[in-house]
Scaffold this motif. Structure first.
Motif, PDB file in Angstrom:
ATOM      1  N   VAL A 140      25.064  51.287  34.215  1.00 37.44           N
ATOM      2  CA  VAL A 140      24.376  50.334  34.764  1.00 37.44           C
ATOM      3  C   VAL A 140      25.447  49.552  35.832  1.00 37.44           C
ATOM      4  CG1 VAL A 140      24.998  47.255  33.486  1.00 37.44           C
ATOM      5  CG2 VAL A 140      24.320  49.712  32.440  1.00 37.44           C
ATOM      6  N   CYS A 141      25.238  48.970  36.569  1.00 36.42           N
ATOM      7  CA  CYS A 141      25.438  49.008  38.692  1.00 36.42           C
ATOM      8  C   CYS A 141      25.178  47.422  37.842  1.00 36.42           C
ATOM      9  CB  CYS A 141      25.222  49.581  39.530  1.00 36.42           C
ATOM     10  SG  CYS A 141      25.720  51.320  40.045  1.00 36.42           S
ATOM     11  N   THR A 142      26.124  46.497  38.140  1.00 37.31           N
ATOM     12  CA  THR A 142      26.569  44.792  38.300  1.00 37.31           C
ATOM     13  C   THR A 142      26.006  44.692  39.818  1.00 37.31           C
ATOM     14  OG1 THR A 142      28.602  44.800  38.439  1.00 37.31           O
ATOM     15  CG2 THR A 142      28.001  44.990  36.431  1.00 37.31           C
ATOM     16  N   ALA A 143      25.541  43.225  40.055  1.00 34.08           N
ATOM     17  CA  ALA A 143      25.563  42.233  41.160  1.00 34.08           C
ATOM     18  C   ALA A 143      25.222  43.885  42.234  1.00 34.08           C
ATOM     19  CB  ALA A 143      26.564  41.537  41.804  1.00 34.08           C
ATOM     20  N   GLY A 144      23.688  44.425  42.201  1.00 29.28           N
ATOM     21  CA  GLY A 144      23.772  45.181  43.544  1.00 29.28           C
ATOM     22  C   GLY A 144      23.437  46.488  42.877  1.00 29.28           C
ATOM     23  N   GLY A 145      23.545  47.736  43.238  1.00 23.66           N
ATOM     24  CA  GLY A 145      23.308  48.933  43.562  1.00 23.66           C
ATOM     25  C   GLY A 145      24.351  49.747  43.232  1.00 23.66           C
ATOM     26  N   TYR A 146      24.830  50.063  43.690  1.00 20.25           N
ATOM     27  CA  TYR A 146      26.511  51.278  43.367  1.00 20.25           C
ATOM     28  C   TYR A 146      27.368  50.998  44.504  1.00 20.25           C
ATOM     29  CZ  TYR A 146      23.812  55.130  41.193  1.00 20.25           C
ATOM     30  OH  TYR A 146      23.062  56.256  40.812  1.00 20.25           O
ATOM     31  N   VAL A 147      26.506  49.840  46.052  1.00 18.91           N
ATOM     32  CA  VAL A 147      27.462  49.368  46.409  1.00 18.91           C
ATOM     33  C   VAL A 147      27.078  48.063  46.167  1.00 18.91           C
ATOM     34  CG1 VAL A 147      27.970  48.015  49.071  1.00 18.91           C
ATOM     35  CG2 VAL A 147      27.749  50.594  48.598  1.00 18.91           C
ATOM     36  N   PRO A 148      27.678  46.941  45.639  1.00 20.89           N
ATOM     37  CA  PRO A 148      27.876  45.846  44.707  1.00 20.89           C
ATOM     38  C   PRO A 148      27.326  44.124  45.891  1.00 20.89           C
ATOM     39  CG  PRO A 148      29.885  46.217  45.000  1.00 20.89           C
ATOM     40  CD  PRO A 148      29.436  46.262  44.985  1.00 20.89           C
ATOM     41  N   ASP A 149      26.825  43.169  45.958  1.00 18.24           N
ATOM     42  CA  ASP A 149      26.374  42.648  46.833  1.00 18.24           C
ATOM     43  C   ASP A 149      27.899  41.931  46.931  1.00 18.24           C
ATOM     44  OD1 ASP A 149      26.495  39.948  47.953  1.00 18.24           O
ATOM     45  OD2 ASP A 149      24.775  39.195  46.615  1.00 18.24           O
ATOM     46  N   ARG A 150      28.213  42.058  47.911  1.00 20.57           N
ATOM     47  CA  ARG A 150      29.716  41.267  48.262  1.00 20.57           C
ATOM     48  C   ARG A 150      30.034  40.272  48.060  1.00 20.57           C
ATOM     49  NH1 ARG A 150      34.352  40.020  48.955  1.00 20.57           N
ATOM     50  NH2 ARG A 150      35.244  40.043  50.702  1.00 20.57           N
ATOM     51  N   GLN A 151      28.822  39.376  48.153  1.00 23.60           N
ATOM     52  CA  GLN A 151      28.913  37.493  48.104  1.00 23.60           C
ATOM     53  C   GLN A 151      28.959  36.928  46.268  1.00 23.60           C
ATOM     54  OE1 GLN A 151      30.555  36.304  50.932  1.00 23.60           O
ATOM     55  NE2 GLN A 151      30.251  37.728  51.962  1.00 23.60           N
ATOM     56  N   ALA A 152      28.743  38.424  46.052  1.00 23.94           N
ATOM     57  CA  ALA A 152      28.233  37.569  44.164  1.00 23.94           C
ATOM     58  C   ALA A 152      29.913  37.540  43.207  1.00 23.94           C
ATOM     59  CB  ALA A 152      27.400  39.158  43.399  1.00 23.94           C
ATOM     60  N   SER A 153      29.642  36.626  42.796  1.00 19.87           N
ATOM     61  CA  SER A 153      30.485  35.903  41.661  1.00 19.87           C
ATOM     62  C   SER A 153      30.943  36.704  40.639  1.00 19.87           C
ATOM     63  CB  SER A 153      30.710  34.739  41.423  1.00 19.87           C
ATOM     64  OG  SER A 153      29.642  34.672  40.655  1.00 19.87           O
ATOM     65  N   PRO A 154      32.082  36.776  40.000  1.00 18.54           N
ATOM     66  CA  PRO A 154      32.006  37.738  38.579  1.00 18.54           C
ATOM     67  C   PRO A 154      31.564  36.805  37.637  1.00 18.54           C
ATOM     68  CG  PRO A 154      34.429  36.966  39.851  1.00 18.54           C
ATOM     69  CD  PRO A 154      33.166  36.086  40.002  1.00 18.54           C
ATOM     70  N   ALA A 155      30.788  35.773  37.679  1.00 13.36           N
ATOM     71  CA  ALA A 155      30.025  35.099  36.547  1.00 13.36           C
ATOM     72  C   ALA A 155      28.609  36.044  36.956  1.00 13.36           C
ATOM     73  CB  ALA A 155      29.531  33.421  36.992  1.00 13.36           C
TER      74      ALA A 155
END
Length: 182
Positions: free
Chosen positions: A60-75
């Motif tokens: 399970v990747c959070t807020a994107g794939g292997y590289v997250p969305d840099r702008q996504a908040s912890p929430a």
């Protein structure tokens, strides 16, 4: 203890059913990869796993794939985790391996996030471990050590290769941090 071999879907180009068939033919004990987003595909995947007697480890990747969305908040990362835990639970995984959070966060944010992520996984009654991975808060041994010390119940899936890349050396010089994490 028994060694169990799982075929990863990382880099796999086919569909889930082809992956299950290939893993069964090759003698793997299970599949490790992301849960299908489509409900019908999850049902087919679950049937295929059961037909071949294969286990499943959800990645399970959070807020994107292997590289997250840099702008996504912890929430937003937690919301993403919640959705993927829901999909994963339908497949009855042995456990969840999660690439979670963002390396740009302050350590205090990461500690709060991982504490919330662990509680969320407990709500879903799913064991979860967090992978040490570039672009995520666990991107190097020293940060990982401090986060793990703050969250002693945190489980890790350690991929030393990411630390080697980030630190630009083998981890044989960092045994004190690795032993403390272990």
């Amino acid at each position: 203890m028994q060694l169990r071999l799982y075929k990863t879907l990382w880099g796999f180009q086919g569909d889930y059913m082809a992956a299950v068939d290939a893993a069964a033919v090759a003698g793997f004990d299970g599949i490790e990869g992301p849960p299908p987003e489509d409900a019908d595909e999850r049902r087919r995947f679950k049937r295929a796993l059961a037909t071949h007697g294969l286990d499943y480890i959800a990645e399970v990747c959070t807020a994107g794939g292997y590289v997250p969305d840099r702008q996504a908040s912890p929430a937003e990362h937690l919301s993403s985790l919640r959705q993927r835990l829901s999909w994963s639970r339908e497949l009855g995984p042995r456990f969840i391996t999660s690439l979670a959070g963002c390396d740009a966060w302050a350590e205090s944010q990461s500690i709060d996030f991982f504490g919330s992520a662990m509680a969320l996984a407990a709500d879903f009654e799913l064991p979860i471990s967090f992978e040490t991975h570039r672009s995520r808060p666990l991107f190097n041994p020293w940060t990982t050590r401090r986060i793990a010390m703050a969250l002693p119940d945190m489980q890790l899936t350690v991929d030393f290769s990411h630390w080697c890349v980030v630190c630009e050396r083998l981890m044989d010089t960092e045994l004190d941090a690795i032993e403390a994490i272990a």
